[in-house]
Design a protein around this motif. Structure first.
Motif, PDB file in Angstrom:
ATOM      1  N   VAL A  56      51.452  34.400  35.136  1.00 45.82           N
ATOM      2  CA  VAL A  56      51.498  34.448  36.603  1.00 45.82           C
ATOM      3  C   VAL A  56      50.267  33.774  37.191  1.00 45.82           C
ATOM      4  O   VAL A  56      50.346  32.997  38.145  1.00 45.82           O
ATOM      5  CB  VAL A  56      51.578  35.918  37.085  1.00 45.82           C
ATOM      6  CG1 VAL A  56      51.317  36.014  38.571  1.00 45.82           C
ATOM      7  CG2 VAL A  56      52.917  36.499  36.730  1.00 45.82           C
ATOM      8  N   VAL A  57      49.113  34.041  36.586  1.00 44.30           N
ATOM      9  CA  VAL A  57      47.869  33.468  37.113  1.00 44.30           C
ATOM     10  C   VAL A  57      47.799  31.976  36.817  1.00 44.30           C
ATOM     11  O   VAL A  57      47.462  31.161  37.683  1.00 44.30           O
ATOM     12  CB  VAL A  57      46.648  34.179  36.501  1.00 44.30           C
ATOM     13  CG1 VAL A  57      45.361  33.552  36.983  1.00 44.30           C
ATOM     14  CG2 VAL A  57      46.680  35.655  36.847  1.00 44.30           C
ATOM     15  N   GLY A  83      50.424  30.299  38.917  1.00 43.77           N
ATOM     16  CA  GLY A  83      50.118  30.522  40.324  1.00 43.77           C
ATOM     17  C   GLY A  83      48.949  29.677  40.791  1.00 43.77           C
ATOM     18  O   GLY A  83      49.040  28.911  41.759  1.00 43.77           O
ATOM     19  N   PHE A  84      47.826  29.783  40.097  1.00 40.54           N
ATOM     20  CA  PHE A  84      46.645  29.030  40.521  1.00 40.54           C
ATOM     21  C   PHE A  84      46.859  27.535  40.363  1.00 40.54           C
ATOM     22  O   PHE A  84      46.420  26.739  41.207  1.00 40.54           O
ATOM     23  CB  PHE A  84      45.415  29.477  39.737  1.00 40.54           C
ATOM     24  CG  PHE A  84      44.781  30.720  40.294  1.00 40.54           C
ATOM     25  CD1 PHE A  84      43.528  31.122  39.877  1.00 40.54           C
ATOM     26  CD2 PHE A  84      45.430  31.492  41.234  1.00 40.54           C
ATOM     27  CE1 PHE A  84      42.945  32.267  40.386  1.00 40.54           C
ATOM     28  CE2 PHE A  84      44.861  32.647  41.750  1.00 40.54           C
ATOM     29  CZ  PHE A  84      43.601  33.034  41.328  1.00 40.54           C
ATOM     30  N   LEU A 100      48.743  26.495  43.319  1.00 39.15           N
ATOM     31  CA  LEU A 100      47.928  26.484  44.535  1.00 39.15           C
ATOM     32  C   LEU A 100      46.995  25.280  44.558  1.00 39.15           C
ATOM     33  O   LEU A 100      46.884  24.573  45.561  1.00 39.15           O
ATOM     34  CB  LEU A 100      47.089  27.757  44.615  1.00 39.15           C
ATOM     35  CG  LEU A 100      47.831  29.041  44.971  1.00 39.15           C
ATOM     36  CD1 LEU A 100      46.886  30.234  44.865  1.00 39.15           C
ATOM     37  CD2 LEU A 100      48.409  28.952  46.369  1.00 39.15           C
ATOM     38  N   THR A 133      39.355  40.410  37.734  1.00 34.19           N
ATOM     39  CA  THR A 133      39.873  41.446  38.633  1.00 34.19           C
ATOM     40  C   THR A 133      38.749  42.318  39.178  1.00 34.19           C
ATOM     41  O   THR A 133      38.786  42.747  40.327  1.00 34.19           O
ATOM     42  CB  THR A 133      40.875  42.334  37.871  1.00 34.19           C
ATOM     43  OG1 THR A 133      41.815  41.501  37.215  1.00 34.19           O
ATOM     44  CG2 THR A 133      41.606  43.263  38.817  1.00 34.19           C
ATOM     45  N   LYS A 145      40.148  37.475  41.407  1.00 33.42           N
ATOM     46  CA  LYS A 145      41.463  36.842  41.305  1.00 33.42           C
ATOM     47  C   LYS A 145      42.304  37.002  42.566  1.00 33.42           C
ATOM     48  O   LYS A 145      43.197  36.195  42.828  1.00 33.42           O
ATOM     49  CB  LYS A 145      42.243  37.445  40.135  1.00 33.42           C
ATOM     50  CG  LYS A 145      41.924  36.815  38.812  1.00 33.42           C
ATOM     51  CD  LYS A 145      42.879  37.324  37.744  1.00 33.42           C
ATOM     52  CE  LYS A 145      42.144  37.365  36.431  1.00 33.42           C
ATOM     53  NZ  LYS A 145      43.002  37.754  35.323  1.00 33.42           N
ATOM     54  N   ASP A 146      42.042  38.049  43.313  1.00 36.13           N
ATOM     55  CA  ASP A 146      42.892  38.280  44.478  1.00 36.13           C
ATOM     56  C   ASP A 146      42.378  37.545  45.705  1.00 36.13           C
ATOM     57  O   ASP A 146      42.740  37.859  46.820  1.00 36.13           O
ATOM     58  CB  ASP A 146      42.980  39.788  44.762  1.00 36.13           C
ATOM     59  CG  ASP A 146      41.618  40.404  44.952  1.00 36.13           C
ATOM     60  OD1 ASP A 146      41.400  41.104  45.964  1.00 36.13           O
ATOM     61  OD2 ASP A 146      40.763  40.201  44.081  1.00 36.13           O
ATOM     62  N   VAL A 147      41.580  36.536  45.457  1.00 27.84           N
ATOM     63  CA  VAL A 147      40.994  35.789  46.561  1.00 27.84           C
ATOM     64  C   VAL A 147      42.090  35.016  47.318  1.00 27.84           C
ATOM     65  O   VAL A 147      43.141  34.710  46.758  1.00 27.84           O
ATOM     66  CB  VAL A 147      39.939  34.837  45.953  1.00 27.84           C
ATOM     67  CG1 VAL A 147      40.607  33.722  45.192  1.00 27.84           C
ATOM     68  CG2 VAL A 147      38.989  34.329  46.986  1.00 27.84           C
ATOM     69  N   SER A 168      46.534  42.885  41.405  1.00 28.87           N
ATOM     70  CA  SER A 168      45.939  41.554  41.433  1.00 28.87           C
ATOM     71  C   SER A 168      47.026  40.488  41.333  1.00 28.87           C
ATOM     72  O   SER A 168      46.997  39.472  42.040  1.00 28.87           O
ATOM     73  CB  SER A 168      44.956  41.452  40.254  1.00 28.87           C
ATOM     74  OG  SER A 168      44.015  40.473  40.475  1.00 28.87           O
ATOM     75  N   MET A 169      47.977  40.726  40.461  1.00 25.83           N
ATOM     76  CA  MET A 169      49.070  39.777  40.312  1.00 25.83           C
ATOM     77  C   MET A 169      49.887  39.668  41.591  1.00 25.83           C
ATOM     78  O   MET A 169      50.357  38.580  41.947  1.00 25.83           O
ATOM     79  CB  MET A 169      49.982  40.191  39.143  1.00 25.83           C
ATOM     80  CG  MET A 169      49.323  40.111  37.775  1.00 25.83           C
ATOM     81  SD  MET A 169      48.782  38.450  37.333  1.00 25.83           S
ATOM     82  CE  MET A 169      47.034  38.579  37.690  1.00 25.83           C
ATOM     83  N   ALA A 184      48.760  39.878  44.563  1.00 30.05           N
ATOM     84  CA  ALA A 184      47.998  39.014  45.468  1.00 30.05           C
ATOM     85  C   ALA A 184      48.174  37.544  45.090  1.00 30.05           C
ATOM     86  O   ALA A 184      48.413  36.683  45.946  1.00 30.05           O
ATOM     87  CB  ALA A 184      46.515  39.399  45.421  1.00 30.05           C
ATOM     88  N   VAL A 185      48.073  37.260  43.785  1.00 30.22           N
ATOM     89  CA  VAL A 185      48.218  35.870  43.345  1.00 30.22           C
ATOM     90  C   VAL A 185      49.616  35.354  43.673  1.00 30.22           C
ATOM     91  O   VAL A 185      49.791  34.239  44.172  1.00 30.22           O
ATOM     92  CB  VAL A 185      47.956  35.750  41.820  1.00 30.22           C
ATOM     93  CG1 VAL A 185      48.286  34.359  41.332  1.00 30.22           C
ATOM     94  CG2 VAL A 185      46.518  36.102  41.505  1.00 30.22           C
ATOM     95  N   GLN A 186      50.607  36.177  43.411  1.00 27.95           N
ATOM     96  CA  GLN A 186      51.973  35.742  43.666  1.00 27.95           C
ATOM     97  C   GLN A 186      52.233  35.522  45.144  1.00 27.95           C
ATOM     98  O   GLN A 186      52.937  34.583  45.525  1.00 27.95           O
ATOM     99  CB  GLN A 186      52.966  36.784  43.104  1.00 27.95           C
ATOM    100  CG  GLN A 186      53.047  36.743  41.595  1.00 27.95           C
ATOM    101  CD  GLN A 186      53.781  37.922  41.027  1.00 27.95           C
ATOM    102  OE1 GLN A 186      53.575  39.058  41.434  1.00 27.95           O
ATOM    103  NE2 GLN A 186      54.641  37.668  40.057  1.00 27.95           N
TER     104      GLN A 186
END
Lengths: 229, 402
Positions: free
Chosen positions: A18-19, A22-23, A26, A90, A111-113, B212-213, B215-217
Motif C-alpha cells: 500500500v505504501v 501509494g507513495f 503520489l 509510523t 507516513k501519514d503526512v 497509517s495505511m 491516511a496513505v490510501q
C-alpha cells in the motif's frame, strides 16, 4: 545550477505494498519527480540504489531482513556520493529519529503526512537543507548527544580544520538558526552564510545540515542548554 | 488520634514476642483472668501447705512454708517469662530440696512456667531445670513423695516447654505459608499485568499501522484517481485528516503503554505473523539441534494481523518452554486451518508437565492472555503419548454483525 529544475530521482522502500504503490503514485504526480524504483526490504533498497543512483530514497524503518536504518548506514557511508535518505515511519520515537540521523539520514517524516508536505520534504532534502524543525532538532540532538558522547572525546579536534568564522557559523547552525537568521546575526550576506555552510560540510565530510548539528553536539562545540520548560 | 487502633494499651497478656498465638479478646476476662488464676494457685498452694503441716510445728516454719508456697506460684505474674520461670523453678527446687515438699499448685505452677517459656521460644531454661530435679530425685531418701514429684517434674517440665515451642513453631509455619502464598499470588498478578501491557503495545502497533495505511490510501486516492471531482477530493482529504488525528492520539497512547511494559528498545523488525514461523522453527532447530516439525492441515489463510501476531507469539513461547523444560525433546508445531478457527498445537515428547508448573508458569500465563486477547482460548497439559501439549484455538472470523 541555472537549468530548469532537474528531475529528482526517487526510490520508495517499504515492506507494505500500500505504501510503495501509494507513495510512488503520489510522487509521480509531480513533474519534478521521477520514481526510478521501489524496494520491499533494506537489501533490495541498497541494490536498487546502486543500480539506479537515485537522489533521494524514501526509507521505511521496519522492514524484514535488513531494516531501514541499517540500509541507510550502508548507503550514506562518509565520503560516498550516495543518495540522501528520507526516513518514513509510523511513530516518531526518539530512538528512531536519533538512530536514523546518526546513520546518515537527512530527514524524518511520518507516513501519514499529507501529499503536499511529502513533496515539500523531498524537495528540501534534495536541495541539501535540513528537514527537521530547528527546535525539535535541537532538543532531540542535545538529549542524545550528551548520552552518546564518548566521555573523553577531545572537544574540537575534528573542528581544527574550520576557520574561526566557520566555527562560529557552525555553532549557530547547531542552535537551529536558519541561513537568514545567521546572516542577520553575523551581519553578513546570506550567500556568504551558504558558502560557509557548504565549506563546513565539505571539510567535515558531512552530508547535510542535520549532520552538522549532530557533529557540533557530539564534539562538544555546543553544550546543550537545559530545557526551558 | 481518634479512631486509631489502640491494641497496645488493651492487650495485657499478649507477650511482645509475636509468638503467633491468637490475641486474647479485649475482655475483662483477658485482663484479669491470669491474675485471678495465679492468685488461685497461690491460695491453693498456701492452703495445701497449711493443711499438710498442722499446728504442732514451729509457727515460724509455717510462715516460711506459706511463703515458699507463694514463691512457687506468684512469680508467674512477672511480665518477663524468663524471670517468672526462673523464680518459680528456683522456688520449686528449693521447696522440694530443702523442705521436701511441693504443693500440687506448686507443681502446676512449674508446668505453667515451662509452658510460658516454651511459648516464648526459650525452652532451654526449662530444660536446665531437669538437672536439679533429677538430683533431688536421686539423692532423696526413700520418702516416696519427693522422689516421685522430682521424677515427674524432671520429665514433665521440659516436655511441656518443648510442647509449647512446637506449637509456636507450627503457628509460625502456618503464617509463613500464608505469607508466601500471598506473595506468589501478587507476583502472578503482576506478571499477568506485564503480559497484558506487552500485548497492548503490540496490538497498538498493529492498529496504528492500519490507520497509517488509511491516511496513505486517502492521499493516494485523492491525487491519483483520474477524474476525481473536487468534492470527492475534499472528502478524501477529510478522511485523511481523521486518520491523522487518530494517529496523534495513538502516539500519545504509545508513551503510556511503553511506561508500563518492560522497556524494549524500539523494534526495527516488522510485527511477525505466521509467515515468519519457518524462521522461528529454524532458530529452534539451530538452538537445540533436535527435530522440530511444522505440520499444516487445511489451506492456509492469511488472518488478521492481530491474530497472526498472537499465533506467532504463542508458538514462540511454547517453543521456548520446550527448550527450557524438555531440552533435547522433539517438537511438533501443528496448524490446523478450518472454516472459522485456527487450531495451533505445539507438542513435545519430553517429560511432560510436572507438579505445579503446568498451570502457573509465567510463559503459559502470557500465552493464555494472548489467546484471550483475540477472542480465543488456550489450554495446556500432558500430550497423549507423553510430553507437554499447548493447544490454542483462535477464531478467524470476526463477527461484524454485533
Amino acid at each position: 545550477m541555472n537549468d530548469p529544475r532537474p528531475t529528482i530521482r526517487l526510490v520508495v522502500a517499504d515492506d507494505h505494498d500500500v505504501v510503495r504503490t501509494g507513495f510512488a503514485g503520489l510522487l509521480a504526480t509531480q513533474h519534478d519527480f521521477t520514481v526510478v524504483g521501489t524496494a520491499a526490504d533494506g537489501a533490495e533498497a541498497i541494490r536498487i540504489s546502486r543500480e539506479q543512483a537515485p537522489d533521494v530514497i524514501l526509507m521505511d524503518i521496519r522492514m524484514p531482513g535488513t531494516d531501514g536504518i541499517e540500509a541507510t548506514r550502508h548507503l550514506t557511508r562518509p565520503g560516498g556520493a550516495g543518495p540522501r535518505v528520507l526516513i518514513l515511519t509510523t511513530f516518531d520515537l526518539d530512538e528512531y529519529v536519533y538512530d536514523a540521523i546518526r546513520a546518515g539520514a537527512s530527514g524524518f517524516l511520518l507516513k501519514d503526512v499529507t501529499a503536499e508536505r511529502l513533496f515539500d520534504a523531498v524537495r528540501v532534502i534534495a536541495a541539501g537543507d535540513a528537514l527537521l524543525a530547528p527546535t525539535i532538532t535541537r532538543r532531540l540532538i542535545s538529549e542524545f548527544a550528551t548520552m552518546h558522547r564518548q566521555p573523553d572525546a577531545p572537544p574540537a579536534a575534528e573542528l581544527a580544520a574550520l576557520t574561526p568564522r566557520e566555527t562560529q557559523v557552525l555553532r549557530l547552525v547547531a542552535e537551529g538558526l536558519s541561513n537568514s537568521e545567521i546572516s542577520s546575526r553575523l551581519t553578513i550576506t546570506e550567500e556568504t552564510v551558504k558558502t560557509h555552510v557548504s565549506r563546513i560540510l565539505t571539510k567535515l565530510g558531512l552530508r547535510d545540515r542535520t549532520q552538522a548539528v549532530v557533529t557540533a553536539y557530539e564534539t562538544g562545540l555546543v553544550i546543550p542548554r537545559t530545557r526551558e520548560r | 488520634m481518634p479512631g486509631a487502633s489502640a491494641c497496645g494499651d488493651n492487650d495485657v497478656v499478649q507477650t511482645a514476642n509475636g509468638s503467633g498465638l491468637p490475641r486474647l479478646q479485649h475482655t475483662a476476662m483477658a485482663r484479669y483472668g491470669p491474675i485471678i488464676g495465679i492468685g488461685l494457685l497461690g491460695g491453693g498452694a498456701v492452703s495445701e501447705a497449711l493443711a499438710r503441716h498442722p499446728a504442732h510445728s514451729v509457727p515460724g516454719l509455717i510462715l516460711l512454708l506459706c511463703l515458699v508456697a507463694l514463691a512457687t506460684t506468684l512469680p508467674l505474674a512477672l511480665p518477663n517469662p524468663t524471670a517468672a520461670g526462673t523464680a518459680v523453678f528456683a522456688a520449686g527446687v528449693m521447696s522440694l530440696a530443702i523442705f521436701s515438699t511441693l504443693t500440687v499448685a506448686g507443681c502446676v505452677a512449674q508446668l505453667v512456667a515451662a509452658y510460658l517459656l516454651g511459648r516464648r521460644g526459650q525452652p532451654a531454661v526449662a530444660a536446665f531445670v531437669v538437672v536439679p530435679y533429677l538430683l533431688i530425685m536421686l539423692t532423696a531418701d526413700g520418702h516416696s513423695d519427693t522422689r516421685i514429684i522430682g521424677a515427674l517434674l524432671a520429665a514433665a517440665v521440659p516436655a511441656v516447654a518443648l510442647l509449647a515451642t512446637a506449637r509456636r513453631m507450627r503457628h509460625e509455619d502456618i503464617e509463613n505459608r500464608a505469607a508466601r502464598r500471598a506473595i506468589a499470588g501478587t507476583l502472578l498478578e503482576h506478571t499477568a499485568r506485564g503480559e497484558r501491557a506487552r500485548i497492548a503495545r503490540e496490538l497498538h502497533d498493529v492498529v496504528a499501522h492500519h490507520i497509517s495505511m488509511v491516511a496513505v490510501q486517502a492521499e493516494t486516492a485523492r491525487l491519483t484517481t483520474p477524474g476525481m471531482p473536487a468534492i470527492g477530493a475534499q472528502r478524501l482529504s477529510a478522511i485523511g485528516d481523521t486518520a491523522r488525528a487518530a494517529l496523534t492520539e495513538m502516539r500519545r497512547l504509545l508513551g503510556v503503554l511503553r511506561e508500563d511494559a518492560e522497556a524494549d528498545t524500539a523494534d526495527r523488525r516488522p510485527q511477525p505473523g505466521l509467515a515468519q514461523l519457518n524462521e522461528l522453527l529454524d532458530e529452534a532447530r539451530d538452538a537445540t539441534g533436535t527435530g522440530t516439525r511444522l505440520i499444516l492441515h487445511g489451506p492456509p489463510v492469511t488472518l488478521d494481523p492481530g491474530v497472526e501476531l498472537a499465533a506467532y507469539r504463542i508458538v514462540q513461547e511454547a517453543l521456548t518452554n520446550s527448550r527450557r523444560h524438555a531440552p533435547g525433546a522433539a517438537v511438533d508445531v501443528e496448524l490446523r486451518y478450518t472454516a472459522d478457527m485456527l487450531r495451533l498445537i505445539v507438542r513435545d515428547n519430553g517429560p511432560g508437565p510436572t507438579n505445579g508448573t503446568a498451570a502457573f508458569g509465567h510463559g503459559l500465563l502470557g500465552m493464555r492472555e494472548r489467546a484471550a486477547a483475540v477472542g480465543g482460548d488456550l489450554h495446556t497439559g500432558p500430550a497423549n503419548a507423553g510430553g507437554f501439549l499447548v493447544e490454542a484455538r483462535l477464531p478467524t472470523h470476526t463477527d461484524d454483525t454485533r
